[in-house]
Design an enzyme around this catalytic site. Sequence first.
Site, PDB file in Angstrom:
ATOM      1  CB  ALA A  75      -0.948   0.000   1.199  1.00 38.86           C
ATOM      2  CB  THR A  76       4.196   2.159   1.397  1.00 38.43           C
ATOM      3  OG1 THR A  76       3.837   2.088   2.783  1.00 38.43           O
ATOM      4  CG2 THR A  76       5.207   3.288   1.210  1.00 38.43           C
ATOM      5  CG  ASN A 155      -2.995   3.931  10.287  1.00 32.74           C
ATOM      6  OD1 ASN A 155      -3.518   4.894   9.738  1.00 32.74           O
ATOM      7  ND2 ASN A 155      -1.843   4.025  10.923  1.00 32.74           N
ATOM      8  CD  GLN A 183      -5.072  -0.894   9.017  1.00 32.35           C
ATOM      9  OE1 GLN A 183      -5.740  -1.835   9.423  1.00 32.35           O
ATOM     10  NE2 GLN A 183      -3.798  -0.772   9.322  1.00 32.35           N
ATOM     11  CB  SER A 203      -1.791  -3.595   2.225  1.00 33.91           C
ATOM     12  OG  SER A 203      -0.896  -4.438   2.908  1.00 33.91           O
ATOM     13  CB  ALA A 204      -1.294  -9.007   0.492  1.00 31.69           C
ATOM     14  CG  HIS A 205       1.218  -6.584   5.556  1.00 30.73           C
ATOM     15  ND1 HIS A 205       1.390  -6.268   6.882  1.00 30.73           N
ATOM     16  CD2 HIS A 205       1.384  -5.430   4.878  1.00 30.73           C
ATOM     17  CE1 HIS A 205       1.657  -4.977   6.992  1.00 30.73           C
ATOM     18  NE2 HIS A 205       1.658  -4.444   5.793  1.00 30.73           N
ATOM     19  CB  THR A 243      10.205  -9.983 -12.626  1.00 29.68           C
ATOM     20  OG1 THR A 243      11.129  -9.741 -13.680  1.00 29.68           O
ATOM     21  CG2 THR A 243       9.704 -11.412 -12.696  1.00 29.68           C
ATOM     22  CB  CYS A 328       4.530   3.151   9.947  1.00 31.93           C
ATOM     23  SG  CYS A 328       3.699   1.793   9.133  1.00 31.93           S
TER      24      CYS A 328
END
Length: 404
Positions: A75-76, A155, A183, A203-205, A243, A328
């Site tokens: 996401a960043t 967040n 979020q 974001s995935a995490h 890639t 963060c």
Amino acid sequence: MKLPIYLDYSATTPVDPRVAQKMIECLTVEGNFGNPASRSHVFGWKAEEAVENARRQVADLVSADPREIVWTSGATESNNLAIKGVAHFYASKGKHLITSKVEHKAVLDTTRQLEREGFEVTYIEPGEDGLITPSMIEAALRDDTILVSIMHVNNEIGTINDIAAIGELTRSRGVLFHVDGAQSTGKVEIDLASLKVDLMSFSAHKTYGPKGIGALYVSRKPRVRLEAAMHGGGHERGMRSGTLATHQIVGMGEAFRIAKEEMAAESVRIKALSDRFYKQVENLEELYVNGSLTARVPHNLNLSFNYVEGESLIMALKDLAVSSGSACTSASLEPSYVLRALGRNDELAHSSIRFTFGRFSTEEEIDYAAQKVCEAVTRLRALSPLWDMFKDGVDISKIEWAAH
């Protein structure tokens, strides 16, 4: 029950075992390890097929067209690509952007960089409930405004902004609208087919997928143009060269597929856990909930325990993984800039703890955590002369402290 207990799901989430299994299948020589850009053989075709399937899974969760999903490293990067990409491409139309004071650093540091390049940015102050309203944005709009960037779910405090209403306003004024959705996936319904949102970061995490992979939704109708930040092989329609990491992408796709299937039931379960936790701590004196009580995700409970220093409380809660501020920025000892923007004083901002619950949280863990919080707050206050003065009816804000 295993210690320590993880209650910091807004910082990151563990990868769901079902996601990990899919990822493993894309790594080794027996699996789907090819380069998705290799068009001349079956290894590349299979990898490309897996990437496109994941693109559909991500698009399905947010009701987008798969062709509107661009892979990024998180996401960043998505926030950077969206904000800088729009600013640079549309600079001839105007050089004014609007965001809020409670955005993630990935947005705020990006706009600060644009200010150094000659752009103007208006930073909107939220209400005491942490929300940004369309009227606040309307008051900041100018003829040369090209982009508004407002997060969906905060967040730190878990508040949900009304991006549907904000989108109606920006679209009616011909201003592009970017939303940081890191979020909100898996927590809040997102329907990009009906929302007037031009760009959205994912974001995935934060949704039980792997770290290091994210996506940016880039609207096709109306079409949004971006200036690329990464140049190379022209991957992702030239918007993001490099890639493609098949295993990461497949992991994100599977995580978003699971989120779509299980979100409704999971939100009910997590709301019950959050309510259960709050009921056990709410009788503590001088306890404040930060952010709106209604427009918030159930996963997040940001509490201020007055007359207790947040860092010392975290030390006392050594069996609980919780945070003060966002992961963060919590390395700095400054009080949370988000809570300061809500109008919280330094004392309350410094005494805040963010508890965030998730897929693997249990009732047993919640009960243990609540008990430990009550014990620690009571013990730390017993050591505090300020607490004694407060209990004696002294107005601490009126005290003039002697300089050393």
